[in-house]
Design a protein around this motif. Structure first.
Motif, mmCIF file in Angstrom:
data_model
loop_
_atom_site.group_PDB
_atom_site.id
_atom_site.type_symbol
_atom_site.label_atom_id
_atom_site.label_comp_id
_atom_site.label_asym_id
_atom_site.label_seq_id
_atom_site.Cartn_x
_atom_site.Cartn_y
_atom_site.Cartn_z
ATOM 1 N N THR A 251 -13.587 78.978 -40.301
ATOM 2 C CA THR A 251 -12.779 77.823 -40.726
ATOM 3 C C THR A 251 -12.573 77.818 -42.235
ATOM 4 O O THR A 251 -12.593 76.789 -42.881
ATOM 5 N N GLY A 252 -12.390 78.998 -42.786
ATOM 6 C CA GLY A 252 -12.224 79.057 -44.252
ATOM 7 C C GLY A 252 -10.768 78.921 -44.669
ATOM 8 O O GLY A 252 -9.923 78.463 -43.904
ATOM 9 N N LYS A 253 -10.525 79.363 -45.872
ATOM 10 C CA LYS A 253 -9.159 79.289 -46.379
ATOM 11 C C LYS A 253 -8.453 80.603 -46.093
ATOM 12 O O LYS A 253 -8.975 81.665 -46.388
ATOM 13 N N CYS B 110 -4.373 85.452 -46.260
ATOM 14 C CA CYS B 110 -3.321 86.392 -45.871
ATOM 15 C C CYS B 110 -2.674 85.861 -44.603
ATOM 16 O O CYS B 110 -3.121 84.883 -44.020
ATOM 17 N N ASP B 111 -1.654 86.543 -44.149
ATOM 18 C CA ASP B 111 -0.923 86.081 -42.966
ATOM 19 C C ASP B 111 -1.797 86.053 -41.729
ATOM 20 O O ASP B 111 -1.707 85.143 -40.905
ATOM 21 N N ALA B 112 -2.648 87.094 -41.627
ATOM 22 C CA ALA B 112 -3.518 87.134 -40.452
ATOM 23 C C ALA B 112 -4.393 85.893 -40.400
ATOM 24 O O ALA B 112 -4.617 85.296 -39.344
ATOM 25 N N GLY B 113 -4.889 85.509 -41.564
ATOM 26 C CA GLY B 113 -5.723 84.325 -41.637
ATOM 27 C C GLY B 113 -4.951 83.074 -41.247
ATOM 28 O O GLY B 113 -5.453 82.204 -40.527
ATOM 29 N N LYS B 114 -3.715 83.001 -41.722
ATOM 30 C CA LYS B 114 -2.901 81.828 -41.402
ATOM 31 C C LYS B 114 -2.630 81.758 -39.905
ATOM 32 O O LYS B 114 -2.705 80.697 -39.294
ATOM 33 N N PRO C 184 -10.256 86.706 -40.872
ATOM 34 C CA PRO C 184 -9.387 87.740 -40.306
ATOM 35 C C PRO C 184 -8.879 88.719 -41.351
ATOM 36 O O PRO C 184 -8.462 89.811 -41.015
ATOM 37 N N CYS C 185 -8.931 88.276 -42.603
ATOM 38 C CA CYS C 185 -8.483 89.204 -43.631
ATOM 39 C C CYS C 185 -9.527 90.272 -43.912
ATOM 40 O O CYS C 185 -9.262 91.234 -44.614
ATOM 41 N N PHE C 186 -10.691 90.128 -43.367
ATOM 42 C CA PHE C 186 -11.705 91.167 -43.557
ATOM 43 C C PHE C 186 -12.055 91.889 -42.262
ATOM 44 O O PHE C 186 -12.543 92.994 -42.294
ATOM 45 N N LYS D 122 -6.887 71.374 -39.788
ATOM 46 C CA LYS D 122 -5.460 71.190 -39.541
ATOM 47 C C LYS D 122 -4.704 72.221 -40.357
ATOM 48 O O LYS D 122 -4.927 72.375 -41.542
ATOM 49 N N PHE D 123 -3.882 72.910 -39.679
ATOM 50 C CA PHE D 123 -3.152 73.955 -40.382
ATOM 51 C C PHE D 123 -1.784 73.429 -40.784
ATOM 52 O O PHE D 123 -1.031 72.921 -39.966
ATOM 53 N N LYS D 124 -1.537 73.571 -42.066
ATOM 54 C CA LYS D 124 -0.221 73.119 -42.523
ATOM 55 C C LYS D 124 0.607 74.328 -42.893
ATOM 56 O O LYS D 124 0.207 75.131 -43.723
#
Lengths: 452, 267
Positions: free
Chosen positions: A388-390, A393-397, A106-108, A435-437
């Motif tokens: 499913t990457g790392k 940025c906020d959008a990615g989170k 999403p950051c791209f 799993k998102f922490k």
């Protein structure tokens, strides 16, 4: 040897403008999707109809026979034999399609789309010689033709018992109850088109499968007779109607036409088994509906498609399928017509209807009408391959945080569409939802003002 | 709620049901635009003569159009509205009353002269229980004999003729039920041909009228194999209404409402 009219799986009776003929709807994977489905192309403009019937006969060709009521005595030029590949092309073009997206980081923010579509293939086999008419039975042979691999008779009858007797005498074994349905058509002034395979011509022509028969005629009646085809059916039958018109969508007048649920996101594992998804979905929708409706699977102007499930049909192909109003390549339009020099421009609108029917829910023939509705509809199911990457940025989170909800929604869609159990679907999800922490240090609103 | 308001309420209910069942039902913006323009045109046509509730008749006509007619281009609803309201002004019999059912006139005119409109009969589905919907909604509006009389006479004659035709064709009874008993017919019977102001005044006139509509419809649908026979039948039979009213003399219907004056002008 008795030639069975309706052999094995399909009722080969046709009435009036159309009939239930069998055809196979097969997926890319090569499995039969809808066994014994009949396929019919109906091109209709003003009061002229061109009807193409896919012949899905399986068995000894000598035993093949077809009986269709037609509104008038047809001349030889009104009868033709088409090619199976032509109808198959139209079938592929209008088939429900699976589209695939890959979510990017999403950051791209980039997406690209791949498309896949269902395909079908048709297989058919088919066999006879006519004798004289019988004035005693009230049956008159109005015409006798040999077209392609078929021997064709046009019969007129005064009463149904006479016609059925004549057919039985000429080794066409009529199913029980045919007299009543035939009587109904005779009362409406119909003639009967009877076709058998001419074994000599068939071997000379060398086609492996029997080819679709086409008839062209003028009549106010615009309907698809299905009553004869139900006589010896052992359960519900499937029928596909591909309607080609100039004006717009075709719908049934005496039954409800419903749009197939479409444009929904479903779990990505369906990619491996779109066929099963589609057949189960259709069966589930039909069951929920109580088998009362005709289903719309595709309705679109043939000048364009998005996504395209097959190559567009050429002007010549459309004309061969019966769209006689379609201008030929290079032919100038008459005045006042909508026209475009775009090579993709076509004057044909296609409606794909799919109906599962039986005697109880569909007692009467399908009455159709052409409407001026040119809006688009297609069966389209969406796969979104998750990223499913790392998150950098906020959008990615947010994306990762929301992922379980997205997947859950896809599963819910699938449950609604197919009636499959939620547990079974969840077990088949083919990727791990990370799993998102939430990071412990919660950023305050003022953090981003001065601190980078 | 007075009669006209009940009519509006009921037609709105039908529209809500249709919007859920029919994918080609008009969008809200179109409906609102049609209603507003209809009331506006009505105001102009009634210039100086309006009483209380003058707008209701135009409102009902426009809602009926939206309920029944399907179009490829929303402008056709406006054309239909003009035709409907215009027909009330232009086609009047010797007593100065309009005799065409406004919605019927507009719909049939467009069906004949335009390629871009059609009627959708199938969207209600074929379950017989749905027939209760138009019947109960009708009763909500009015239980006056003069109003339901035409509907029942029409249904009896039309279904009787249909039954005889089915007998002649030799089809089984369930085919007769399937072909004739559908919600579209009942909506026609209880909301279109039921209009007591555009059907003959005397009872015998009504019977003759219903007979002609039914015969026309059955010939149109069953022998000519065309579509929308009921609407066509009503349209063509209406041309004889002034004549029928001269042969069978009866009391012209008046809406029984508080503001009589308004209604005799606006309907």
């Amino acid at each position: 040897m008795e030639r069975k009219i309706a052999t094995g799986l399909i009722g080969l009776f046709l009435s009036l403008n159309s009939f239930s003929f069998c055809g196979f709807f097969v997926s890319k994977a090569g499995t039969d999707l809808f066994n014994d489905a009949s396929k019919v192309v109906m091109a209709r403009h003003e009061n002229k109809t061109v009807l193409s019937m896919v012949n899905n006969f399986k068995g000894d060709l000598k035993e093949f026979a077809m009986v269709i009521p037609v509104p008038e005595i047809l001349q030889k030029g009104q009868i033709n034999v088409a090619s199976n590949s032509l109808v198959e092309h139209l079938d592929n073009y209008t088939a429900p399609r699976l589209v695939e997206y890959h979510d990017m980081d999403p950051c791209f923010m980039e997406l690209y789309e791949e498309e896949m579509a269902m395909e079908d293939s048709i297989s058919a086999d088919g066999a006879g010689a006519p004798r004289g008419g019988s004035p005693g039975l009230g049956v008159k042979i109005e015409a006798k033709y040999q077209v392609g691999e078929y021997d064709i008779l046009i019969l007129s009858a005064k009463e149904s018992d006479g016609l059925v007797t004549w057919l039985n005498q000429n080794q066409y074994k009529m199913p029980k109850g045919a007299e009543d349905v035939v009587a109904s058509y005779i009362k409406k002034g119909m003639k009967f088109f009877v076709a058998k395979v001419n074994m000599k011509e068939q071997s000379k022509l060398g086609f492996k499968f029997l080819r679709p028969l086409q008839v062209a005629y003028e009549s106010n009646k615009f309907m698809l007779p299905i009553r004869l085809g139900m006589l010896n059916a052992k359960g519900p039958q499937d029928l596909f109607i591909f309607a080609l018109t100039k004006k717009g969508r075709v719908e049934t007048v005496n039954y409800k036409t419903k749009e197939l649920p479409s444009n929904m996101e479903i779990p990505t594992y369906i990619k491996k088994d779109f066929s099963k998804f589609y057949t189960d979905m259709y069966s589930h929708q039909v069951k929920e509906d109580g088998m009362k409706s005709v289903w719309l699977e595709y309705a679109w102007d043939m000048s364009w498609c998005d996504p395209c499930a097959a190559d567009p049909l050429s002007k010549e192909q459309l004309r061969q399928l019966g769209a006689f109003w379609q201008l030929k390549e290079g032919e100038p339009p008459k005045d006042e017509e909508n026209f475009s020099f775009d090579p993709n421009f076509r004057q044909v609108y296609v409606t794909r209807l799919h109906v599962r029917y039986d005697k109880n829910n569909f007692p009467d023939d399908l009455q159709l009408q052409v409407t001026a509705n040119k809006t688009n509809f297609q069966g389209r199911y969406i796969l979104r391959h998750k990223w499913t990457g790392k998150a950098t940025c906020d959008a990615g989170k947010n994306y990762l945080k929301n992922l379980p909800n997205v997947v859950s929604k896809e599963v819910s869609n699938l449950v609604r569409l197919t009636g499959w159990k939620r547990k079974d679907i969840e077990a088949k999800i083919d990727f791990k939802i990370p799993k998102f922490k939430e990071s412990k240090s919660v950023k305050e609103w003022w953090h981003s003002i001065w601190n980078k | 709620m007075d009669l006209r308001s009940r009519q509006i309420f009921v037609v709105i209910l039908l529209c809500v049901a249709a919007s859920q069942l029919s994918s080609t039902f008009a969008k809200m913006e179109i409906i609102v635009a049609t209603l507003v323009s209809g009331v506006f045109v009505q105001a102009i046509l009634l210039f100086g003569q309006s009483g209380k509730g003058w707008w209701k008749s135009a409102f009902i006509s426009c809602l009926s159009l939206v309920l029944l007619l399907r179009v490829s281009n929303p402008s056709y609803y406006l054309v239909a509205m003009f035709l409907a309201l215009g027909s009330k002004v232009i086609f009047r019999d010797s007593t100065g009353r309009h005799f065409f059912n406004p919605s019927n006139f507009a719909i049939v005119f467009l069906l004949i002269f335009s390629e871009e409109v059609w009627l959708d009969h199938g969207y209600w589905g074929r379950e017989l229980v749905y027939l209760l919907i138009p019947v109960s909604l009708f009763l909500l509006v009015s239980s006056e004999r003069k109003v339901y009389q035409t509907s029942l006479v029409f249904l009896a004659i039309y279904l009787g003729m249909g039954f005889l035709r089915n007998l002649y064709i030799g089809d089984p009874f369930n085919i007769f039920i399937h072909q004739y008993l559908h919600v579209s017919l009942f909506v026609f019977a209880f909301f279109m041909i039921s209009d007591p102001r555009t059907t003959p005044n005397a009872y015998r006139g009504k019977v003759l009228f219903c007979f002609m509509v039914s015969l026309f419809a059955i010939v149109w649908d069953g022998i000519l194999y065309l579509r929308n026979g009921l609407f066509m039948g009503l349209f063509f039979t209406t041309m004889f209404t002034p004549l029928i009213n001269k042969i069978f003399i009866g009391e012209p219907y008046q809406w029984k409402e508080k503001s009589q004056q308004a209604l005799s002008v606006s309907s």
